[in-house]
Scaffold this motif. Structure first.
Motif, PDB file in Angstrom:
ATOM      1  N   SER A  41       0.812  -1.217   0.000  1.00 16.16           N
ATOM      2  CA  SER A  41       0.000   0.000   0.000  1.00 16.16           C
ATOM      3  C   SER A  41       0.850   1.275   0.000  1.00 16.16           C
ATOM      4  N   MET A  42       2.056   1.200   0.565  1.00 20.31           N
ATOM      5  CA  MET A  42       2.892   2.404   0.620  1.00 20.31           C
ATOM      6  C   MET A  42       3.450   2.790  -0.746  1.00 20.31           C
ATOM      7  N   ILE A  43       3.324   1.895  -1.735  1.00 18.29           N
ATOM      8  CA  ILE A  43       3.737   2.298  -3.080  1.00 18.29           C
ATOM      9  C   ILE A  43       2.837   3.419  -3.584  1.00 18.29           C
ATOM     10  N   GLY A  44       1.591   3.426  -3.115  1.00 12.06           N
ATOM     11  CA  GLY A  44       0.686   4.515  -3.468  1.00 12.06           C
ATOM     12  C   GLY A  44       1.178   5.837  -2.935  1.00 12.06           C
ATOM     13  N   ASP A  45       1.674   5.832  -1.705  1.00 14.21           N
ATOM     14  CA  ASP A  45       2.205   7.059  -1.115  1.00 14.21           C
ATOM     15  C   ASP A  45       3.461   7.513  -1.858  1.00 14.21           C
ATOM     16  N   GLY A  46       4.310   6.554  -2.213  1.00 14.81           N
ATOM     17  CA  GLY A  46       5.519   6.908  -2.951  1.00 14.81           C
ATOM     18  C   GLY A  46       5.215   7.488  -4.316  1.00 14.81           C
ATOM     19  N   LEU A  47       4.267   6.883  -5.032  1.00 17.85           N
ATOM     20  CA  LEU A  47       3.892   7.392  -6.357  1.00 17.85           C
ATOM     21  C   LEU A  47       3.170   8.728  -6.251  1.00 17.85           C
ATOM     22  N   ALA A  48       2.500   8.976  -5.142  1.00 14.80           N
ATOM     23  CA  ALA A  48       1.865  10.279  -4.935  1.00 14.80           C
ATOM     24  C   ALA A  48       2.919  11.379  -4.866  1.00 14.80           C
ATOM     25  N   ASP A  92      10.188  -0.739   1.156  1.00 17.12           N
ATOM     26  CA  ASP A  92      10.029   0.662   1.522  1.00 17.12           C
ATOM     27  C   ASP A  92      11.262   1.485   1.180  1.00 17.12           C
ATOM     28  N   ALA A  93      12.435   0.846   1.117  1.00 14.37           N
ATOM     29  CA  ALA A  93      13.646   1.583   0.759  1.00 14.37           C
ATOM     30  C   ALA A  93      13.577   2.080  -0.682  1.00 14.37           C
ATOM     31  N   ALA A  94      13.127   1.221  -1.599  1.00 10.68           N
ATOM     32  CA  ALA A  94      12.991   1.623  -3.003  1.00 10.68           C
ATOM     33  C   ALA A  94      11.955   2.726  -3.146  1.00 10.68           C
ATOM     34  N   ILE A  95      10.842   2.580  -2.431  1.00  9.40           N
ATOM     35  CA  ILE A  95       9.802   3.611  -2.480  1.00  9.40           C
ATOM     36  C   ILE A  95      10.340   4.918  -1.928  1.00  9.40           C
ATOM     37  N   GLY A  96      11.089   4.849  -0.818  1.00 13.18           N
ATOM     38  CA  GLY A  96      11.648   6.059  -0.211  1.00 13.18           C
ATOM     39  C   GLY A  96      12.625   6.779  -1.125  1.00 13.18           C
ATOM     40  N   LEU A  97      13.468   6.026  -1.828  1.00  7.32           N
ATOM     41  CA  LEU A  97      14.418   6.634  -2.752  1.00  7.32           C
ATOM     42  C   LEU A  97      13.704   7.422  -3.851  1.00  7.32           C
ATOM     43  N   VAL A  98      12.732   6.776  -4.489  1.00  3.79           N
ATOM     44  CA  VAL A  98      12.024   7.398  -5.606  1.00  3.79           C
ATOM     45  C   VAL A  98      11.182   8.584  -5.139  1.00  3.79           C
ATOM     46  N   SER A  99      10.473   8.425  -4.028  1.00  2.00           N
ATOM     47  CA  SER A  99       9.579   9.490  -3.563  1.00  2.00           C
ATOM     48  C   SER A  99      10.356  10.715  -3.094  1.00  2.00           C
ATOM     49  N   SER A 100      11.455  10.515  -2.346  1.00  2.00           N
ATOM     50  CA  SER A 100      12.233  11.657  -1.866  1.00  2.00           C
ATOM     51  C   SER A 100      12.881  12.412  -3.020  1.00  2.00           C
ATOM     52  N   PHE A 101      13.379  11.669  -4.016  1.00  2.00           N
ATOM     53  CA  PHE A 101      13.954  12.316  -5.200  1.00  2.00           C
ATOM     54  C   PHE A 101      12.894  13.136  -5.937  1.00  2.00           C
ATOM     55  N   SER A 102      11.695  12.588  -6.048  1.00  2.00           N
ATOM     56  CA  SER A 102      10.619  13.273  -6.772  1.00  2.00           C
ATOM     57  C   SER A 102      10.183  14.550  -6.059  1.00  2.00           C
ATOM     58  N   VAL A 103      10.071  14.473  -4.729  1.00  2.00           N
ATOM     59  CA  VAL A 103       9.711  15.673  -3.973  1.00  2.00           C
ATOM     60  C   VAL A 103      10.776  16.746  -4.143  1.00  2.00           C
ATOM     61  N   ALA A 104      12.040  16.336  -4.129  1.00  2.00           N
ATOM     62  CA  ALA A 104      13.125  17.297  -4.316  1.00  2.00           C
ATOM     63  C   ALA A 104      13.020  17.979  -5.677  1.00  2.00           C
ATOM     64  N   ILE A 193      -5.272  12.931  -8.361  1.00  2.00           N
ATOM     65  CA  ILE A 193      -4.657  14.220  -8.053  1.00  2.00           C
ATOM     66  C   ILE A 193      -5.710  15.297  -7.850  1.00  2.00           C
ATOM     67  N   ARG A 194      -6.693  15.338  -8.742  1.00  8.23           N
ATOM     68  CA  ARG A 194      -7.727  16.365  -8.667  1.00  8.23           C
ATOM     69  C   ARG A 194      -8.709  16.131  -7.520  1.00  8.23           C
ATOM     70  N   VAL A 195      -8.845  14.886  -7.079  1.00  6.35           N
ATOM     71  CA  VAL A 195      -9.856  14.575  -6.075  1.00  6.35           C
ATOM     72  C   VAL A 195      -9.386  14.956  -4.679  1.00  6.35           C
ATOM     73  N   VAL A 196      -8.269  14.397  -4.245  1.00 10.09           N
ATOM     74  CA  VAL A 196      -7.789  14.689  -2.892  1.00 10.09           C
ATOM     75  C   VAL A 196      -6.369  15.245  -2.864  1.00 10.09           C
ATOM     76  N   GLY A 197      -5.742  15.389  -4.027  1.00 11.37           N
ATOM     77  CA  GLY A 197      -4.408  15.972  -4.071  1.00 11.37           C
ATOM     78  C   GLY A 197      -3.316  14.920  -3.948  1.00 11.37           C
ATOM     79  N   THR A 198      -2.108  15.314  -4.313  1.00 12.41           N
ATOM     80  CA  THR A 198      -0.984  14.383  -4.315  1.00 12.41           C
ATOM     81  C   THR A 198      -0.599  13.930  -2.912  1.00 12.41           C
ATOM     82  N   MET A 199      -0.845  14.753  -1.910  1.00  5.67           N
ATOM     83  CA  MET A 199      -0.439  14.407  -0.551  1.00  5.67           C
ATOM     84  C   MET A 199      -1.421  13.485   0.163  1.00  5.67           C
ATOM     85  N   LEU A 200      -2.633  13.350  -0.385  1.00  2.00           N
ATOM     86  CA  LEU A 200      -3.664  12.581   0.311  1.00  2.00           C
ATOM     87  C   LEU A 200      -4.203  11.409  -0.509  1.00  2.00           C
TER      88      LEU A 200
END
Length: 271
Positions: A41-48, A92-104, A193-200
């Motif tokens: 389920s956390m892959i959803g958070d990472g892709l967000a 979660d490490a792979a998800i963390g790498l991709v998500s943190s890079f994307s936010v940056a 994205i349009r419904v609840v936003g990238t963070m939610l």
């Protein structure tokens, strides 16, 4: 109050908001059980977080975020799987790498650019009430793709959700199914994205499923109950955001949380 609620269904922008919201609710609910039960389920958070970067790029290029988010987020989901397989960067490490890079990337783009910070904020936390007609049609098509694909590959997806190793032994192409789930998740995240936003948006995948799991007695019952909970949360959230002048994304998530609390108490009462 009743007059305000009746107004909701008279305005075109509210009709669009409800239609797209219901489509995303169904897509995320149908997909959610396969992600939650497989602890993905956390892959959803990472892709967000990836979608945050794509929104920043789209606004910089003055393009619709959906047309950029869908392919980029899909590539990111495949990249996460590749990190798992090839680079031995697991879970979660792979998800963390991709998500943190994307936010940056998103923060850097927004910091060096001017003129779209307000628009970027609306995509961060949802702006369902300003959906365009093109986004409605695209959401309708892609939601049909997500739901139709899950129905067509239901038995294979069910098998790998229950036991991936056994599924591989009996001839199911588990790697292909994993990529399929990742692709469908990417589409759902981009649509949400349009419904609840990238963070939610990840909450739209997680909340309805864990809520349904409190009382459901079978796999299929969980899917149907999850879809019902998700649609109810979106409809009440959109109406509530209009009546009480609240952010639509946050309102939808809060209603999801309240429904989870209700179903949790029902499970306790049954015991």
């Amino acid at each position: 109050m009743m007059a305000l609620i009746s107004e909701v269904f008279q305005y075109e922008f509210m009709q669009k908001a409800l239609l797209v919201g219901v489509l995303i609710a169904l897509s995320s609910a149908v997909l959610g059980i396969f992600l939650v039960l497989r602890k993905m389920s956390m892959i959803g958070d990472g892709l967000a977080h990836v979608s945050f970067a794509t929104v920043a790029i789209a606004l910089l290029l003055n393009q619709s975020p959906l047309f950029i988010s869908i392919p980029v987020v899909m590539v990111a989901s495949f990249f996460i799987l590749k990190l798992n397989d090839a680079a031995r960067v697991h879970g979660d490490a792979a998800i963390g790498l991709v998500s943190s890079f994307s936010v940056a990337v998103g923060v850097l783009i927004s910091s060096v650019s001017t003129g779209f910070n307000i628009d970027l904020f609306s995509y961060l936390f949802g702006s369902i009430l300003v959906i365009r007609s093109s986004e409605v049609y695209l959401s309708l098509f892609l939601a049909a793709v997500v739901i139709g694909t899950v129905i067509f590959f239901y038995h294979d997806l069910f098998a790998i959700t229950q036991d991936e190793a056994f599924s591989r032994v009996i001839g199911i192409k588990t790697k292909r199914m994993n990529y399929l789930i990742s692709a469908l998740t990417a589409i759902t995240i981009s649509l949400g994205i349009r419904v609840v936003g990238t963070m939610l948006i990840s909450s739209m995948i997680i909340f309805p499923t864990v809520t349904a799991l409190q009382v459901a007695r079978s796999f299929k019952e969980t899917i149907f109950l999850s879809a019902f909970v998700s649609v109810v949360a979106v409809v009440l959230g959109v109406i509530g955001s209009y009546v009480f002048n609240l952010p639509s994304g946050a309102t939808i998530v809060m209603i999801n949380a309240m429904l989870f609390g209700v179903f949790f108490l029902i499970r306790k009462w049954r015991r």
